[in-house]
Design a protein around this motif. Structure first.
Motif, PDB file in Angstrom:
ATOM      1  N   GLN A   9       0.909  -1.168   0.314  1.00  0.00           N
ATOM      2  CA  GLN A   9       0.172   0.045  -0.029  1.00  0.00           C
ATOM      3  C   GLN A   9       0.780   1.248  -0.085  1.00  0.00           C
ATOM      4  N   GLN A  10       0.287   2.269  -0.180  1.00  0.00           N
ATOM      5  CA  GLN A  10       0.898   3.447  -0.267  1.00  0.00           C
ATOM      6  C   GLN A  10       0.582   4.155   1.173  1.00  0.00           C
ATOM      7  N   TRP A  11       1.601   4.397   1.957  1.00  0.00           N
ATOM      8  CA  TRP A  11       1.183   5.060   3.412  1.00  0.00           C
ATOM      9  C   TRP A  11       1.766   6.383   3.569  1.00  0.00           C
ATOM     10  N   ALA A  46      -3.669   4.748   3.581  1.00  0.00           N
ATOM     11  CA  ALA A  46      -3.238   4.367   4.849  1.00  0.00           C
ATOM     12  C   ALA A  46      -2.390   5.298   5.549  1.00  0.00           C
ATOM     13  N   VAL A  47      -2.200   5.001   6.675  1.00  0.00           N
ATOM     14  CA  VAL A  47      -1.188   5.966   7.606  1.00  0.00           C
ATOM     15  C   VAL A  47      -0.458   5.134   8.669  1.00  0.00           C
ATOM     16  N   VAL A  48       0.909   5.224   8.728  1.00  0.00           N
ATOM     17  CA  VAL A  48       1.473   4.567   9.939  1.00  0.00           C
ATOM     18  C   VAL A  48       2.054   5.686  10.845  1.00  0.00           C
ATOM     19  N   ARG A  49       1.877   5.817  11.877  1.00  0.00           N
ATOM     20  CA  ARG A  49       2.042   6.718  12.755  1.00  0.00           C
ATOM     21  C   ARG A  49       2.777   6.187  14.118  1.00  0.00           C
ATOM     22  N   THR A  50       4.064   6.714  14.462  1.00  0.00           N
ATOM     23  CA  THR A  50       4.612   6.483  15.424  1.00  0.00           C
ATOM     24  C   THR A  50       4.477   7.823  16.730  1.00  0.00           C
ATOM     25  N   LEU A 104      -1.166   1.558  12.998  1.00  0.00           N
ATOM     26  CA  LEU A 104      -1.617   1.303  11.447  1.00  0.00           C
ATOM     27  C   LEU A 104      -3.072   1.532  11.216  1.00  0.00           C
ATOM     28  N   LEU A 105      -3.282   2.599  10.258  1.00  0.00           N
ATOM     29  CA  LEU A 105      -4.397   3.013  10.138  1.00  0.00           C
ATOM     30  C   LEU A 105      -4.958   2.836   8.545  1.00  0.00           C
ATOM     31  N   PHE A 106      -5.919   1.963   8.312  1.00  0.00           N
ATOM     32  CA  PHE A 106      -6.100   1.754   6.840  1.00  0.00           C
ATOM     33  C   PHE A 106      -7.692   1.360   6.981  1.00  0.00           C
ATOM     34  N   ALA A 107      -8.217   1.349   5.777  1.00  0.00           N
ATOM     35  CA  ALA A 107      -9.729   1.416   5.231  1.00  0.00           C
ATOM     36  C   ALA A 107      -9.957  -0.032   5.152  1.00  0.00           C
ATOM     37  N   ASP A 108     -11.297  -0.366   5.548  1.00  0.00           N
ATOM     38  CA  ASP A 108     -11.918  -1.579   5.215  1.00  0.00           C
ATOM     39  C   ASP A 108     -13.417  -1.117   4.477  1.00  0.00           C
ATOM     40  N   GLY A 109     -12.898  -0.622   3.370  1.00  0.00           N
ATOM     41  CA  GLY A 109     -14.135  -0.505   2.550  1.00  0.00           C
ATOM     42  C   GLY A 109     -15.623  -1.188   2.397  1.00  0.00           C
ATOM     43  N   ASP A 110     -15.221  -2.586   2.134  1.00  0.00           N
ATOM     44  CA  ASP A 110     -16.249  -3.898   2.029  1.00  0.00           C
ATOM     45  C   ASP A 110     -16.763  -4.384   3.099  1.00  0.00           C
ATOM     46  N   GLY A 111     -15.983  -3.922   4.368  1.00  0.00           N
ATOM     47  CA  GLY A 111     -16.293  -4.436   5.584  1.00  0.00           C
ATOM     48  C   GLY A 111     -16.061  -5.923   5.843  1.00  0.00           C
ATOM     49  N   SER A 244       5.213   2.116  -0.416  1.00  0.00           N
ATOM     50  CA  SER A 244       5.727   3.746  -0.834  1.00  0.00           C
ATOM     51  C   SER A 244       5.176   4.406   0.471  1.00  0.00           C
ATOM     52  N   LEU A 245       6.069   5.263   0.788  1.00  0.00           N
ATOM     53  CA  LEU A 245       6.073   5.966   2.142  1.00  0.00           C
ATOM     54  C   LEU A 245       6.211   7.689   1.858  1.00  0.00           C
ATOM     55  N   GLU A 246       5.112   8.177   2.266  1.00  0.00           N
ATOM     56  CA  GLU A 246       5.005   9.630   2.049  1.00  0.00           C
ATOM     57  C   GLU A 246       5.026  10.313   3.558  1.00  0.00           C
ATOM     58  N   SER A 247       6.173  11.029   3.869  1.00  0.00           N
ATOM     59  CA  SER A 247       6.292  11.738   5.165  1.00  0.00           C
ATOM     60  C   SER A 247       5.314  12.990   5.011  1.00  0.00           C
TER      61      SER A 247
END
Length: 276
Positions: A9-11, A46-50, A104-111, A244-247
């Motif tokens: 994923q793109q993070w 999606a987000v990864v946060r420390t 770790l924060l991500f979507a669950d679009g279809d549940g 792929s990480l984007e700060s």
């Protein structure tokens, strides 16, 4: 499926391991609720946060029902520790400068993503970050905040995982004991429960904490390991697996939403702590 979602994923990467030292822990829970809504609504990848916070015992909702909670909180204050009731599940955990946290924060679009699959994503990531050792997942019943997805090495717990879901967003959070003594932290939680009256509360709800059931990664893996080293391992592991990480930081819209969430989180904490 789990590996694909974690690695490809793109993070967005948000590092608050330094800024968090100057903020109460309520900010981290408000931030995660804000980001959980952003990713769930499709407004964010999606987000990864420390994050790292100073000297706080984070209580679960169940802890707020302890018969002598106020006495326990007063004792913690004498020990230089704040107390805060979090929104996600579990029981008391310690945060300090030697405890590394990640969300770790991500979507669950279809549940369709199960609770266990959410936890397994974090377990997969941590195992890849520490390939030099064998990490077991399974409850360490005499640790503080025991749970199915406790992480341990040779029977000693060093991390615990919680999960929170808001609409179509999922936040999987881990506290990871990196520096210092795991058993000393566990002893502090044990003493808190002694004073707050877990023995007089409903049987089976609160753990009988055995301090030696817990250890830090410095004690288990490498004496030179620091929280900054763990953040570096996180980034290099994700990048090595093709993520792929984007700060970045919160957008203006997210900052505005965080103010709302912070007010809610702090009001809820105040209500639970003062309800006795």
């Amino acid at each position: 499926m789990i590996n694909k979602e974690v690695w490809q994923q793109q993070w967005r990467y948000i590092d608050e391991s330094s800024a968090g030292l100057y903020l109460p822990v309520s900010h981290s829970f408000a931030t995660d609720d804000t980001l959980c809504q952003s990713v769930g609504s499709g407004n964010s990848s999606a987000v990864v946060r420390t994050w790292v916070h100073r000297d706080t015992v984070v209580l679960g909702v169940q802890d707020s029902r302890l018969p002598y909670l106020q006495q326990g909180i007063e004792w913690l204050a004498d020990e230089g520790m704040d107390a805060f009731v979090r929104t996600s599940g579990g029981l008391a955990v310690i945060l300090d400068e030697g405890i590394w946290n990640a969300s770790l924060l991500f979507a669950d679009g279809d549940g369709t993503l199960s609770i266990d699959e959410g936890y397994e994503r974090m377990v997969t990531l941590i195992r890849e970050m520490f390939p030099e050792t064998s990490i077991h997942d399974g409850e360490i019943s005499d640790s503080y905040c025991p749970g199915r997805y406790d992480l341990s090495i040779n029977g000693q717990k060093f991390a615990g995982i919680s999960q929170r879901r808001i609409r179509k967003g999922i936040a999987v959070q881990i506290y990871l004991c990196v520096e210092g003594s795991g058993s000393e932290r566990a002893e502090l939680v044990q003493q808190f429960y002694d004073r707050a009256g877990s023995a007089k509360a409903k049987r089976g709800v609160y753990p009988a904490v055995r301090p030696t059931s817990m250890a830090s990664l410095q004690e288990l893996v490498s004496a030179s390991l620091t929280v900054h080293d763990v953040s570096y391992r996180l980034l290099t592991t994700l990048q090595a697996k093709g993520a792929s990480l984007e700060s970045g930081r919160l957008t203006r819209e997210e900052q505005e939403e965080k103010i709302i969430q912070l007010s809610r989180v702090e009001a809820r904490n105040q209500k639970l702590i003062q309800k006795q």
